[in-house]
Enzyme design. Structure first.
Site, PDB file in Angstrom:
ATOM      1  N   CYS A   9       0.871  -1.186   0.000  1.00 59.35           N
ATOM      2  CA  CYS A   9       0.000   0.000   0.000  1.00 59.35           C
ATOM      3  C   CYS A   9       0.904   1.232   0.000  1.00 59.35           C
ATOM      4  O   CYS A   9       2.076   1.130  -0.373  1.00 59.35           O
ATOM      5  CB  CYS A   9      -0.977  -0.033   1.175  1.00 59.35           C
ATOM      6  SG  CYS A   9      -0.215  -0.001   2.801  1.00 59.35           S
ATOM      7  N   ASN A  12       2.206   1.524   4.427  1.00 54.54           N
ATOM      8  CA  ASN A  12       2.518   0.250   5.094  1.00 54.54           C
ATOM      9  C   ASN A  12       2.219   0.285   6.599  1.00 54.54           C
ATOM     10  O   ASN A  12       2.916  -0.340   7.397  1.00 54.54           O
ATOM     11  CB  ASN A  12       3.984  -0.164   4.838  1.00 54.54           C
ATOM     12  CG  ASN A  12       4.307  -1.588   5.272  1.00 54.54           C
ATOM     13  OD1 ASN A  12       5.408  -1.859   5.751  1.00 54.54           O
ATOM     14  ND2 ASN A  12       3.389  -2.506   5.132  1.00 54.54           N
ATOM     15  N   CYS A  14      -1.541   0.819   7.449  1.00 57.98           N
ATOM     16  CA  CYS A  14      -2.992   0.544   7.556  1.00 57.98           C
ATOM     17  C   CYS A  14      -3.386  -0.698   6.762  1.00 57.98           C
ATOM     18  O   CYS A  14      -3.663  -1.749   7.327  1.00 57.98           O
ATOM     19  CB  CYS A  14      -3.804   1.742   7.056  1.00 57.98           C
ATOM     20  SG  CYS A  14      -3.496   3.273   7.963  1.00 57.98           S
ATOM     21  N   ARG A  15      -3.441  -0.584   5.430  1.00 57.08           N
ATOM     22  CA  ARG A  15      -4.023  -1.655   4.621  1.00 57.08           C
ATOM     23  C   ARG A  15      -3.120  -2.875   4.451  1.00 57.08           C
ATOM     24  O   ARG A  15      -3.576  -4.017   4.635  1.00 57.08           O
ATOM     25  CB  ARG A  15      -4.406  -1.112   3.226  1.00 57.08           C
ATOM     26  CG  ARG A  15      -5.539  -0.132   3.258  1.00 57.08           C
ATOM     27  CD  ARG A  15      -5.655   0.627   1.948  1.00 57.08           C
ATOM     28  NE  ARG A  15      -4.516   1.507   1.737  1.00 57.08           N
ATOM     29  CZ  ARG A  15      -4.294   2.212   0.645  1.00 57.08           C
ATOM     30  NH1 ARG A  15      -5.127   2.084  -0.383  1.00 57.08           N
ATOM     31  NH2 ARG A  15      -3.255   3.005   0.557  1.00 57.08           N
ATOM     32  N   SER A  16      -1.852  -2.652   4.047  1.00 58.54           N
ATOM     33  CA  SER A  16      -1.048  -3.846   3.719  1.00 58.54           C
ATOM     34  C   SER A  16      -0.678  -4.688   4.947  1.00 58.54           C
ATOM     35  O   SER A  16      -0.668  -5.922   4.839  1.00 58.54           O
ATOM     36  CB  SER A  16       0.172  -3.497   2.854  1.00 58.54           C
ATOM     37  OG  SER A  16       1.018  -2.585   3.482  1.00 58.54           O
ATOM     38  N   ASP A 130      -8.001   3.778   0.844  1.00 52.73           N
ATOM     39  CA  ASP A 130      -7.117   4.237   1.921  1.00 52.73           C
ATOM     40  C   ASP A 130      -7.959   4.724   3.112  1.00 52.73           C
ATOM     41  O   ASP A 130      -8.709   5.685   2.989  1.00 52.73           O
ATOM     42  CB  ASP A 130      -6.257   5.383   1.364  1.00 52.73           C
ATOM     43  CG  ASP A 130      -5.217   5.858   2.355  1.00 52.73           C
ATOM     44  OD1 ASP A 130      -5.298   5.468   3.541  1.00 52.73           O
ATOM     45  OD2 ASP A 130      -4.332   6.625   1.936  1.00 52.73           O
TER      46      ASP A 130
HETATM   47  P1  4NP Z   1      -1.844   2.830   4.074  1.00 51.79           P
HETATM   48  O1  4NP Z   1      -2.473   4.199   4.643  1.00 51.79           O
HETATM   49  O2  4NP Z   1      -1.268   3.166   2.724  1.00 51.79           O
HETATM   50  O3  4NP Z   1      -3.002   1.922   3.995  1.00 51.79           O
HETATM   51  O4  4NP Z   1      -0.795   2.407   5.098  1.00 51.79           O
HETATM   52  C1  4NP Z   1      -1.736   5.375   4.782  1.00 51.79           C
HETATM   53  C2  4NP Z   1      -0.916   5.532   5.888  1.00 51.79           C
HETATM   54  C3  4NP Z   1      -0.212   6.716   6.053  1.00 51.79           C
HETATM   55  C4  4NP Z   1      -0.331   7.714   5.121  1.00 51.79           C
HETATM   56  C5  4NP Z   1      -1.147   7.559   4.007  1.00 51.79           C
HETATM   57  C6  4NP Z   1      -1.853   6.375   3.845  1.00 51.79           C
HETATM   58  N1  4NP Z   1       0.375   8.930   5.302  1.00 51.79           N
HETATM   59  O5  4NP Z   1       0.187   9.858   4.479  1.00 51.79           O
HETATM   60  O6  4NP Z   1       1.173   9.051   6.246  1.00 51.79           O
END
Ligand code: 4NP
Length: 163
Positions: A9, A12, A14-16, A130
């Site tokens: 993702c 790294n 939340c989703r992955s 996201d």
């Molecule tokens: P992820 O979500 O891609 O599912 O881990 C996010 C986590 C952090 C951020 C964006 C998306 N960020 O901008 O810090």
């Protein structure tokens, strides 16, 4: 040689890591831990070394799961090491596709929800959205998407590799 699956993702956190925890559990339930390994990574390096987001950990915990994953950034070497790169959204897809074009490896690239049984025949393939700026409900939705997509992905791998 183990079959290696990497969930990708943006951050790294939340989703992955959620996908990794859910998929690892599906692999365990089928007794395939000796055959299939999984990990996760982000296309961005914002959260290198960080624990997953508290909301990801909470939703995993509510479902009897956990992960010890620490955030890491996707590297060119991952394209050589992993058999499957499973991305969450179209932005991740474009990012990884460009990396593959510059340095081809052995990995096959898929959107995770290509394997979600509720998304069959849908084009373009739906994403795992996201949830970072969202609510707990968004994280719960991600979990459900990860559960269905993991089942489909595991079936695909079992068939492909005759496991
Ligand atoms: P992820 O979500 O891609 O599912 O881990 C996010 C986590 C952090 C951020 C964006 C998306 N960020 O901008 O810090």
């Amino acid at each position: 040689m183990k079959i290696k699956v990497l969930f990708v993702c943006l951050g790294n956190i939340c989703r992955s890591p959620m996908a990794e925890g859910v998929f690892a559990n599906a692999v365990r339930q089928r007794g395939l831990e000796k055959m299939i390994d999984c990990d996760s990574a982000g296309t961005a390096g914002y959260h290198i070394g960080s624990d997953p987001d508290k909301r990801t950990l909470q939703v995993l915990k509510e479902n009897g799961l956990t992960t010890k994953h620490k955030g890491r950034k996707l590297e060119n070497g991952d394209l050589l090491t992993f058999d499957y790169l499973i991305v969450m959204d179209q932005n991740n897809y474009k990012h990884v596709e460009e990396m593959i074009q510059k340095k081809p490896g052995k990995a096959s690239l898929f959107l995770f929800r290509e394997f979600d049984s509720t998304c069959e025949d849908k084009k373009p393939v739906p994403e795992v959205p996201d949830p970072y700026y969202g609510t707990m409900n968004d994280f719960k939705l991600v979990f459900e998407q990860c559960e269905r997509s993991s089942e489909g992905l595991l079936e695909f791998i079992i068939n492909k590799h005759s496991l």
